[in-house]
Design an enzyme around this catalytic site. Structure first.
Site, short mmCIF file in Angstrom:
data_model
loop_
_atom_site.label_atom_id
_atom_site.label_comp_id
_atom_site.label_asym_id
_atom_site.label_seq_id
_atom_site.Cartn_x
_atom_site.Cartn_y
_atom_site.Cartn_z
N GLY A 90 0.81 -1.21 0.00
CA GLY A 90 0.00 0.00 0.00
C GLY A 90 0.85 1.26 0.00
O GLY A 90 0.33 2.36 0.19
N ALA A 114 -2.02 -1.32 -4.28
CA ALA A 114 -3.09 -0.34 -4.44
C ALA A 114 -2.67 0.94 -3.74
O ALA A 114 -2.08 0.91 -2.66
CB ALA A 114 -4.40 -0.85 -3.85
N HIS A 146 -4.22 15.85 3.51
CA HIS A 146 -3.61 14.87 4.41
C HIS A 146 -2.90 15.59 5.56
O HIS A 146 -2.69 16.80 5.51
CB HIS A 146 -2.60 14.00 3.67
CG HIS A 146 -3.23 12.93 2.83
ND1 HIS A 146 -3.66 13.16 1.55
CD2 HIS A 146 -3.52 11.62 3.10
CE1 HIS A 146 -4.17 12.04 1.05
NE2 HIS A 146 -4.10 11.10 1.96
N HIS A 147 -2.51 14.81 6.55
CA HIS A 147 -1.79 15.31 7.72
C HIS A 147 -0.45 15.92 7.31
O HIS A 147 0.08 15.64 6.24
CB HIS A 147 -1.58 14.18 8.73
CG HIS A 147 -0.95 12.96 8.14
ND1 HIS A 147 0.42 12.83 7.98
CD2 HIS A 147 -1.49 11.82 7.65
CE1 HIS A 147 0.70 11.67 7.44
NE2 HIS A 147 -0.44 11.02 7.22
N LYS A 150 2.68 13.72 5.90
CA LYS A 150 2.71 12.96 4.65
C LYS A 150 3.77 13.54 3.73
O LYS A 150 3.84 14.75 3.51
CB LYS A 150 1.34 12.97 3.97
CG LYS A 150 1.28 12.07 2.73
CD LYS A 150 -0.14 11.91 2.24
CE LYS A 150 -0.21 11.03 1.01
NZ LYS A 150 0.28 9.65 1.26
N GLY A 156 -0.83 9.30 -3.66
CA GLY A 156 -1.00 8.22 -4.63
C GLY A 156 -2.45 8.03 -5.02
O GLY A 156 -2.75 7.69 -6.17
#
Length: 222
Positions: A90, A114, A146-147, A150, A156
């Site tokens: 992931g 994924a 996002h936080h 990241k 992605g």
């Protein structure tokens, strides 16, 4: 019979989540994991064992789950291919060469990759091409949040959404992407706008906007 798993990136956000979920599932045993700061500590007492490298972990597990870093993920795929251990990945932010290494590994062992493991997000990916084709003259914009920790931007998942749009249009992927906007540049009809927000502790939010002159559709996943 329980499935024995190893987790690459076991001390990261997703790694900790996997360990917590597995603790409540009798069908899964977390044998141990890999972490950038694990050293050679196989006897850690504050959770599953930490192994010095993938080669030491693989003989003890049935599958390796990877939420690490792009280069590490590609290397883990290659080691799994040699050892015959299935690989679930992931990790996001892999470049073309790193993805090619995952594809090469998949010729020797089962590989599942994924950008997002959420069933709901993957449902959006499945339905998005039909919407794009039905609304072929609509503008498409993607906003992801996002936080602050990241590393890769855009995410992605945002790139996977953009690729689904691009493929549905039958257009080249990279040529149509517009990362943010600045200055007096007019929007083109075929571009796909991508905007990345990094702030606070947001674990992940994605929105796809399909907009015409008189109406719009917004697909939002949180």
């Amino acid at each position: 019979m329980a499935v024995r798993i190893g987790v690459a990136g076991i001390r990261g956000r997703m790694g900790r989540e996997i360990v917590a979920l597995a603790a409540n599932d009798a069908s899964i045993i977390v044998v141990g994991g890999l972490s950038r700061d694990s050293g050679s500590d196989e006897s850690a007492t504050d959770g599953p064992a930490l192994f010095p490298d993938a080669a030491a972990l693989l003989p003890n597990i049935d599958v390796l789950i990877d939420f690490s870093a792009p280069e590490a993920a590609a290397a883990h795929a290659e080691v799994c291919a040699v050892a015959g251990v299935p690989f679930v990945c992931g990790t996001t932010g892999l470049d073309a060469a790193q993805m090619a290494r995952l594809h090469a590994a998949s010729r020797r062992v089962a590989v599942f990759h994924a950008a997002n493991m959420s069933p709901a997000l993957n449902a959006i990916l499945a339905m998005l091409p039909a919407l794009v084709r039905a609304l072929d003259r609509y503008d498409v914009e993607i906003v992801e949040t996002h936080h602050r920790h990241k590393v890769d931007a855009p995410s992605g998942t945002a790139l996977a959404l953009a690729r689904a749009v691009s493929d549905a249009r039958g257009a080249g992927f990279d040529a149509g992407l517009r990362h943010g906007r600045q200055g007096p540049s007019k929007r083109t009809a075929t571009e796909i706008g991508i905007h990345a927000v990094r702030a606070g502790g947001n674990p992940g939010e994605h929105e796809v906007i399909l907009a015409g002159d008189g109406e719009e559709i917004r697909l939002t996943h949180r």
